[in-house]
Design a protein around this motif. Structure first.
Motif, PDB file in Angstrom:
ATOM      1  N   ALA A   1      -3.306  11.477 -26.218  1.00 36.96           N
ATOM      2  CA  ALA A   1      -4.486  10.605 -26.246  1.00 36.96           C
ATOM      3  C   ALA A   1      -4.335   9.442 -25.265  1.00 36.96           C
ATOM      4  O   ALA A   1      -5.298   9.039 -24.606  1.00 36.96           O
ATOM      5  CB  ALA A   1      -4.713  10.079 -27.668  1.00 36.96           C
ATOM      6  N   PHE A   2      -3.126   8.907 -25.147  1.00 29.35           N
ATOM      7  CA  PHE A   2      -2.884   7.774 -24.253  1.00 29.35           C
ATOM      8  C   PHE A   2      -3.168   8.126 -22.799  1.00 29.35           C
ATOM      9  O   PHE A   2      -3.747   7.333 -22.059  1.00 29.35           O
ATOM     10  CB  PHE A   2      -1.436   7.305 -24.415  1.00 29.35           C
ATOM     11  N   PHE A   3      -2.769   9.337 -22.372  1.00 29.70           N
ATOM     12  CA  PHE A   3      -2.971   9.746 -20.983  1.00 29.70           C
ATOM     13  C   PHE A   3      -4.448   9.912 -20.634  1.00 29.70           C
ATOM     14  O   PHE A   3      -4.801   9.976 -19.454  1.00 29.70           O
ATOM     15  CB  PHE A   3      -2.253  11.070 -20.703  1.00 29.70           C
TER      16      PHE A   3
ATOM     17  N   THR B   1       0.835  -1.203   0.000  1.00 32.46           N
ATOM     18  CA  THR B   1       0.000   0.000   0.000  1.00 32.46           C
ATOM     19  C   THR B   1       0.871   1.254   0.000  1.00 32.46           C
ATOM     20  O   THR B   1       2.031   1.224   0.413  1.00 32.46           O
ATOM     21  CB  THR B   1      -0.934   0.034   1.227  1.00 32.46           C
ATOM     22  N   ALA B   2       0.279   2.341  -0.452  1.00 26.49           N
ATOM     23  CA  ALA B   2       0.946   3.646  -0.457  1.00 26.49           C
ATOM     24  C   ALA B   2      -0.130   4.697  -0.677  1.00 26.49           C
ATOM     25  O   ALA B   2      -1.299   4.374  -0.934  1.00 26.49           O
ATOM     26  CB  ALA B   2       2.025   3.719  -1.531  1.00 26.49           C
ATOM     27  N   SER B   3       0.251   5.958  -0.589  1.00 27.29           N
ATOM     28  CA  SER B   3      -0.700   7.040  -0.820  1.00 27.29           C
ATOM     29  C   SER B   3      -0.044   8.092  -1.710  1.00 27.29           C
ATOM     30  O   SER B   3       1.175   8.207  -1.775  1.00 27.29           O
ATOM     31  CB  SER B   3      -1.162   7.669   0.498  1.00 27.29           C
ATOM     32  N   ASN B   4      -0.886   8.854  -2.403  1.00 27.35           N
ATOM     33  CA  ASN B   4      -0.384   9.966  -3.206  1.00 27.35           C
ATOM     34  C   ASN B   4      -1.482  11.014  -3.312  1.00 27.35           C
ATOM     35  O   ASN B   4      -2.660  10.738  -3.019  1.00 27.35           O
ATOM     36  CB  ASN B   4       0.065   9.511  -4.595  1.00 27.35           C
ATOM     37  N   SER B   5      -1.113  12.207  -3.716  1.00 25.61           N
ATOM     38  CA  SER B   5      -2.080  13.281  -3.884  1.00 25.61           C
ATOM     39  C   SER B   5      -2.032  13.794  -5.320  1.00 25.61           C
ATOM     40  O   SER B   5      -0.999  13.693  -6.000  1.00 25.61           O
ATOM     41  CB  SER B   5      -1.816  14.419  -2.900  1.00 25.61           C
ATOM     42  N   PHE B   6      -3.159  14.357  -5.771  1.00 25.17           N
ATOM     43  CA  PHE B   6      -3.254  14.895  -7.128  1.00 25.17           C
ATOM     44  C   PHE B   6      -4.232  16.063  -7.098  1.00 25.17           C
ATOM     45  O   PHE B   6      -5.312  15.963  -6.516  1.00 25.17           O
ATOM     46  CB  PHE B   6      -3.760  13.813  -8.092  1.00 25.17           C
ATOM     47  N   ASN B   7      -3.813  17.171  -7.714  1.00 27.03           N
ATOM     48  CA  ASN B   7      -4.674  18.347  -7.742  1.00 27.03           C
ATOM     49  C   ASN B   7      -5.319  18.488  -9.113  1.00 27.03           C
ATOM     50  O   ASN B   7      -4.636  18.432 -10.131  1.00 27.03           O
ATOM     51  CB  ASN B   7      -3.874  19.615  -7.412  1.00 27.03           C
ATOM     52  N   MET B   8      -6.628  18.692  -9.125  1.00 24.82           N
ATOM     53  CA  MET B   8      -7.354  18.895 -10.374  1.00 24.82           C
ATOM     54  C   MET B   8      -8.432  19.941 -10.132  1.00 24.82           C
ATOM     55  O   MET B   8      -9.437  19.700  -9.471  1.00 24.82           O
ATOM     56  CB  MET B   8      -7.973  17.589 -10.881  1.00 24.82           C
TER      57      MET B   8
ATOM     58  N   PHE C   1      -3.433  15.715 -17.446  1.00 31.41           N
ATOM     59  CA  PHE C   1      -4.124  15.308 -18.667  1.00 31.41           C
ATOM     60  C   PHE C   1      -3.593  15.995 -19.920  1.00 31.41           C
ATOM     61  O   PHE C   1      -3.723  15.478 -21.017  1.00 31.41           O
ATOM     62  CB  PHE C   1      -5.627  15.604 -18.536  1.00 31.41           C
ATOM     63  N   GLY C   2      -3.055  17.218 -19.812  1.00 34.03           N
ATOM     64  CA  GLY C   2      -2.501  17.900 -20.968  1.00 34.03           C
ATOM     65  C   GLY C   2      -3.531  18.376 -21.976  1.00 34.03           C
ATOM     66  O   GLY C   2      -3.313  18.279 -23.182  1.00 34.03           O
ATOM     67  N   TRP C   3      -4.644  18.954 -21.500  1.00 34.18           N
ATOM     68  CA  TRP C   3      -5.709  19.375 -22.411  1.00 34.18           C
ATOM     69  C   TRP C   3      -5.458  20.785 -22.951  1.00 34.18           C
ATOM     70  O   TRP C   3      -4.902  21.646 -22.268  1.00 34.18           O
ATOM     71  CB  TRP C   3      -7.058  19.346 -21.697  1.00 34.18           C
ATOM     72  N   GLU C   4      -5.919  21.010 -24.178  1.00 35.58           N
ATOM     73  CA  GLU C   4      -5.913  22.330 -24.788  1.00 35.58           C
ATOM     74  C   GLU C   4      -7.223  23.048 -24.473  1.00 35.58           C
ATOM     75  O   GLU C   4      -8.224  22.412 -24.098  1.00 35.58           O
ATOM     76  CB  GLU C   4      -5.751  22.195 -26.309  1.00 35.58           C
ATOM     77  N   ASN C   5      -7.249  24.363 -24.639  1.00 38.09           N
ATOM     78  CA  ASN C   5      -8.498  25.118 -24.504  1.00 38.09           C
ATOM     79  C   ASN C   5      -9.500  24.642 -25.548  1.00 38.09           C
ATOM     80  O   ASN C   5      -9.127  24.202 -26.640  1.00 38.09           O
ATOM     81  CB  ASN C   5      -8.254  26.616 -24.694  1.00 38.09           C
TER      82      ASN C   5
ATOM     83  N   PHE D   1      -4.793  19.805 -15.711  1.00 36.17           N
ATOM     84  CA  PHE D   1      -4.970  19.761 -17.166  1.00 36.17           C
ATOM     85  C   PHE D   1      -3.845  20.482 -17.912  1.00 36.17           C
ATOM     86  O   PHE D   1      -3.584  20.183 -19.077  1.00 36.17           O
ATOM     87  CB  PHE D   1      -6.308  20.394 -17.558  1.00 36.17           C
ATOM     88  N   SER D   2      -3.186  21.447 -17.276  1.00 35.80           N
ATOM     89  CA  SER D   2      -2.206  22.277 -17.974  1.00 35.80           C
ATOM     90  C   SER D   2      -0.904  21.540 -18.242  1.00 35.80           C
ATOM     91  O   SER D   2      -0.196  21.852 -19.202  1.00 35.80           O
ATOM     92  CB  SER D   2      -1.931  23.548 -17.166  1.00 35.80           C
ATOM     93  N   THR D   3      -0.547  20.571 -17.414  1.00 35.23           N
ATOM     94  CA  THR D   3       0.705  19.832 -17.587  1.00 35.23           C
ATOM     95  C   THR D   3       0.418  18.412 -18.040  1.00 35.23           C
ATOM     96  O   THR D   3      -0.709  17.908 -17.908  1.00 35.23           O
ATOM     97  CB  THR D   3       1.497  19.786 -16.273  1.00 35.23           C
TER      98      THR D   3
END
Length: 433
Positions: A347-349, A254-261, A309-313, A295-297
């Motif tokens: 697309a893969f991400f 087990t482990a933990s991680n954080s992610f901001n969205m 995610f790397g999304w464009e506007n 989304f920006s990175t």
């Protein structure tokens, strides 16, 4: 009891709410959805006004309640191809989503007095979401078990409930301003979890993490009183705290991680025209994913987790028309166009977030049972306008160096498409008029 209320609202108003424009709902409620989501300058109902332009609620007098419930059907399909063991050969497969039906509720409430310059509103909308369930497969390479270099069962579930408190002020009989602080509750589940670091057994599964956020919306509304209307609004970025994931790997470690969205800022402008038996509306929106955390990175971290995610506007155009020539039975047609935020490099991400609909068509109607009570209904169909496609990526440092971007595997491909259908019914009740 205090914690039960927000949990109940979150459960009721954001259960598996799936989006059509990026991960953003194109409209809210039966009336607004049937107009393609256009409402910035043509407030036909309080739900659309509260969602897209808080200044536009100044057009409503009395105390009004809207409630809508819809059944949402989506059919994402995932395709993949990898090079075969023999030169010049390949292995391909297809996986159908088996997620099922999702409910989609919306609640809106507005109160104000005729002749008063002040109007107030409350809303609880499931405004955002994405989700897929692609079962493990021995024929589609991307869904093969992680021990076979696939990802196994791919499942995601993102939901966002937004509560808005709205105030609109009539500067004159033609011009209004509005402001709306917003309070957000979101949950995110990813399986496997690509935001976590993999270990020797692969990427982990995780629990459903939650986060809260705040933001605001401001709007301007102009009614010429000759039929022509104009509106503009700006919804700020909705800033969230981190999702905290508790991960379980295939080897039971087990482990933990954080992610901001965060939720992206949205700029909306609209025009409306009403004459005789017709109401016409057109909206344009810019959704600013390129300056939004999560989304920006994109790409890999040094420990092989996914940065974002790397999304464009994206650009969204909503068009709707209402015909009122039939007594007590207004009819509506709507269309929504959305550009795709996912380019082929990333697309893969974005396999867990395939809810990208390019073209959406709507039809709706209202039965005005009395001066105070109306029934609404609508039907929506959308399609992705083709596949979102790109190469399969591998975080191996040598592949990243030799096959940019992000370690694209030569001869591989991953793609997905989808259609959506929604049936929604609701009612409007005026307490006093």
């Amino acid at each position: 009891m205090k914690s039960f209320v927000p949990k109940f609202l979150f459960l009721l108003f954001s259960i598996s709410s799936l989006a059509q424009s990026g991960h953003i709902m194109q409209g809210v409620g039966s009336v607004n959805m049937s107009m393609g989501g256009a409402a910035t300058a043509q407030p036909l109902d309080i739900s659309g006004a509260l969602q897209w332009n808080p200044a536009a609620v100044s057009t409503f007098d009395g105390t009004i309640l809207n409630f809508d419930i819809g059944l949402f059907f989506s059919s994402p399909t995932l395709y993949s191809t990898v090079p075969g063991q023999q030169p010049g050969t390949s292995v391909s497969g297809v996986t159908e989503d088996d997620r099922g039906i999702s409910p989609m509720p919306a609640l809106a409430f507005v109160w104000g007095k005729e002749g008063s310059k002040h109007t107030f509103g409350f809303s609880a909308f499931g405004i955002s979401g994405f989700g897929v369930t692609f079962p493990e497969s021995m024929t589609n390479p991307i869904n093969m078990p992680q021990s076979n270099q696939g990802f196994g069962r791919i499942e995601s579930d993102y939901m966002l409930l937004q509560i808005g408190l709205t105030y609109a002020y009539e500067i004159s009989d033609k011009f209004s301003v509005g402001v709306q602080p917003t309070f957000n509750f979101a949950s995110l589940e990813l399986m496997p979890n690509p935001t976590a670091n993999p270990n020797g057994s692969g990427y982990p599964s995780t629990d459903k993490a939650t986060a809260t956020g705040i933001g605001a919306q401001i709007g301007l509304f102009y009614d010429s009183k000759t039929g022509f209307k104009a509106g503009a609004s700006y919804k700020t970025t909705q800033y969230f705290n981190d999702f905290e994931f508790k991960n379980v790997y295939l080897d039971n470690s087990t482990a933990s991680n954080s992610f901001n969205m965060d939720y992206p800022a949205i700029y909306s402008i609209g025009l409306g025209y009403s004459k005789s038996d017709f109401d016409i509306a057109i909206d344009y929106r810019l959704v600013d994913y390129e300056n939004t955390d999560g989304f920006s990175t994109t790409g890999w971290t040094q420990t092989y987790s996914v940065k974002g995610f790397g999304w464009e506007n994206i650009d969204i155009i909503s068009v709707g028309v209402q015909y009122k020539g039939i007594d007590k039975l207004p009819l509506r047609l709507g269309y929504t166009y959305s550009s795709n935020p996912i380019n082929e490099d990333v697309a893969f991400f974005n396999i867990p977030a395939t809810a990208i609909i390019k073209n959406a068509f709507q039809f709706g109607l209202t039965y005005e049972a009395s001066e105070r009570f109306s029934l609404n209904a609508m039907y929506h169909h959308g399609d992705s306008g083709g596949k979102t496609s790109g190469q399969i990526l591998n975080p191996d440092p040598s592949l990243i160096q030799n096959y940019p971007p992000y370690g694209a595997i030569p001869g591989s491909n991953v793609s997905y498409d989808m259609t959506t259908d929604l049936v929604m019914v609701g009612f409007k009740y005026i307490f006093n008029k």
